[in-house]
Write an enzyme that holds these catalytic residues in place. Structure first.
Site, PDB file in Angstrom:
ATOM      1  CE  LYS A 112       6.376 -58.114  13.505  1.00 40.79           C
ATOM      2  NZ  LYS A 112       7.129 -58.655  12.892  1.00 40.79           N
ATOM      3  CB  SER A 193       6.948 -59.227   9.218  1.00 49.22           C
ATOM      4  OG  SER A 193       7.814 -59.555  10.552  1.00 49.22           O
ATOM      5  CB  SER A 217      11.154 -59.480  10.311  1.00 53.29           C
ATOM      6  OG  SER A 217      10.577 -60.170   9.318  1.00 53.29           O
TER       7      SER A 217
END
Length: 604
Positions: A112, A193, A217
């Site tokens: 990420k 996210s 997330s």
């Protein structure tokens, strides 16, 4: 797409001769030799000489260029590592000398874009405010991956600032990376996210990927994209070098297509003892603080040994349906989704578990109602501490106000769809942990922490002890909604909050695909929605071994993902939506104009 991203993608294309042809290929024609291959299978092939890390890395790059940056356009990968093939060749060279550094040796992984890598790649949290000079050193997670021989293939897109900038945010969108889509239906949202991480794992853009979770997330993208997600106990994995929301709740964990792959990934990134850069790696999460419980001395080195196809036999599971009817009474959860969860509960029983209905027993989970204040207070301080580690980016050495000012000055690219009201709210808080916060009715930060601590003690911990449970189980989130840039996200329900406040672990596993049947009289005439539904196994701190055992048992009994691979359909559902095929009318010669034509008034 920014210039650095395009440059790295073009570099990858030059390094990979096959990629040019792949750019115009359809999903069905992309090489799929190693699609859905597990970590163990790939390691066996590399050990036998049938496959090299360089070959595998090249395959993933070709697939990313064809399906992520072109073709259906998943848009999960925000940047490719220009050194990925070099890392792969180095892994191959070590293997030839008999050196294998760990279970991910030579395995391509994606991180990420809020996880620092001390290399040529950006770490931006999706915001141009952090674009410029790359991070000066690896995060602990990235360092552990390098030490374990993994190939860091690139970075994945995310909900900008990990979905903590605005109440109106859109999951999977960032100013730098644009909108990520769902491999099961390109019009569907990948959830945030860690949206790019979940979508990339589902689309076979890497063997495993890594995201971060504060509240939902990791598990929400896993649910939406039909993969396994492990949200570790806070402090089991280090947050050093990760763009933060909250030191109280943040944790880093993997997305994988199988429980075993996610377990192998967790084995590599974890910090079994204090890493020197994150205090949480030497202690216990909020839910255990003040209870006398201490960090285990025997944290496992290999979580794959807990994978068990019979892991549900003899298990005691507490099921809760609290909240599944939806946050808003005007937007109820579709009955087909509720039915899908009940079918998953039946599978638990069929596989040998004893299921206790906690709601029917009158058990009430203590709420973590202090969470939002905790996150706001932590974020303002923690993000400033992170900015102090960066140089050569717009907010280097700054504060939250610096990020707010940057967004205001670059609203055309940072705020085309939603504002930064969460940033503004965090920045307006009173400064002290014992200062009353007017927005929260006078609640203080320390009082909010006490509420969330109680959510662990009189929530998951109490349920487990009172009913003799191995874990608590619930549906993870509602299935993926159609991405809506105008009105924002469409969350109907989510259960990650049971574990978020106290900092406890979750393992999310695909559980089914909701179906809408024509009527009770036609129970076999059904339409599959085409998007996944998952279930979550919750436990107390450091219970990852038990949760992995249970989740792998459910996976083996159901094989939901194996029987329902993503299709990259333009929309989901993809059937009965085509409409009619129009036939153009034949053109006839115009009739001669009448003598009175000029006398007819127009625009009547």
């Amino acid at each position: 797409m920014t210039a650095p991203v395009i440059r790295n993608l073009l570099l990858a294309a030059l390094l990979l001769p096959a990629s040019a042809a792949a750019q115009s290929a359809s999903p069905s024609s992309i090489p799929t030799q190693h699609n859905e291959a597990t970590v163990a299978q790939l390691q066996a092939q590399m050990a036998s000489g049938m496959l090299t890390s360089e070959q595998l890395t090249s395959e993933y790059i070709a697939r990313i260029i064809a399906l992520d940056q072109n073709g259906p356009g998943v848009n999960a990968v925000i940047e490719l590592n220009p050194d990925a093939l070099v890392m792969a060749r180095n892994a191959d060279a070590l293997r030839k000398r008999g050196v294998v550094l760990g279970p991910l040796h030579g395995i391509p992984v994606l991180l990420k874009d809020n996880i620092d890598t001390g290399d040529k790649m950006q770490t931006s949290a999706g915001s141009f405010a952090l674009v410029g000079m790359p991070a000066s050193r690896d995060s602990t997670v990235a360092a552990n991956l390098r030490a374990g021989g993994a190939v860091i293939l690139g970075k994945t897109n995310l909900s900008e600032w990990a979905n903590f900038r605005s109440f109106e945010s859109i999951s999977g969108w960032s100013g730098r990376g644009g909108q990520t889509h769902n491999p099961y239906g390109i019009d569907r949202n990948p959830c945030g996210s860690s949206s790019g991480s979940g979508a990339a794992a589902s689309a076979n853009f890497a063997t495993v990927s890594f995201g971060s979770e504060t509240d939902g997330s990791i598990v929400c993208p896993a649910n939406a994209n039909g993969v396994v997600g492990i949200k570790p106990t806070v402090g089991l994995t280090s947050r050093a070098g990760v763009v933060p929301i909250s030191h109280t709740q943040d944790t880093v964990g993997p997305h994988g297509r199988t429980v075993a792959d996610a377990a192998a990934a967790l084995s590599v990134i974890q910090s079994r003892s204090f890493d020197g850069r994150d205090l949480a790696t030497g202690g216990v999460p909020l839910g255990w603080q003040g209870t006398g419980k201490t960090r285990p001395k025997n944290i496992p080195t290999d979580y794959t040994k807990f994978v068990n196809p019979n892991g549900l036999q003899g298990a005691r599971l507490g099921v809760t349906r609290v909240g599944l009817n939806g946050f808003d009474p005007n937007v109820p959860t579709p009955q087909s989704v509720l039915d899908g969860f009940e079918a998953a509960v039946d599978e638990l029983t069929t596989a040998g578990a004893t299921v206790i209905d906690l709601d029917a027993q009158g058990f009430n989970f203590a709420p973590a109602d202090g969470e939002f204040l905790v996150l706001l207070f932590d974020f303002r301080n923690d993000v400033g501490a992170y900015f102090a580690t960066r140089v050569g980016v717009p907010v280097a050495g700054g504060t939250l106000q610096s990020a707010i000012d940057f967004d205001n000055a670059h609203a055309d690219v940072e705020m085309p769809f939603f504002n930064q009201d969460i940033f503004d709210l965090a920045n307006a808080l009173a400064p002290g942990p014992n200062d009353p916060q007017p927005f929260f009715g006078g609640l203080t930060y320390n009082q909010a922490l006490a509420i969330d601590h109680n959510a662990g003690v009189n929530g998951i911990d109490l349920a487990i002890s009172q009913f003799g449970l191995d874990a608590v189980v619930s549906a993870t989130d509602n299935p993926a909604w159609s991405t809506d840039l105008l009105y924002g996200d469409h969350f109907i329900f989510g259960t990650s909050g049971l574990a978020a406040g106290p900092g406890y672990p979750i393992v999310q596993v695909p559980a089914g695909f909701p179906m809408l049947c024509a009527s009770p009289t036609q129970p076999t005439n059904c339409t599959q929605y085409g998007v996944p539904l998952g279930i979550s196994f919750f436990g107390t701190a450091f219970s990852e071994p038990t949760l992995i055992k249970l989740a792998s048992g459910f996976e083996a009994a159901t094989q939901v993902r194996a029987h329902n691979l993503p299709t990259f359909a333009a929309t989901a559902p993809s059937t009965n939506v085509q409409g009619t095929t129009l036939t153009a009318p034949h053109r006839h010669a115009a009739p001669p104009a009448s003598a009175n034509a000029k006398k007819v008034p127009h625009h009547l």
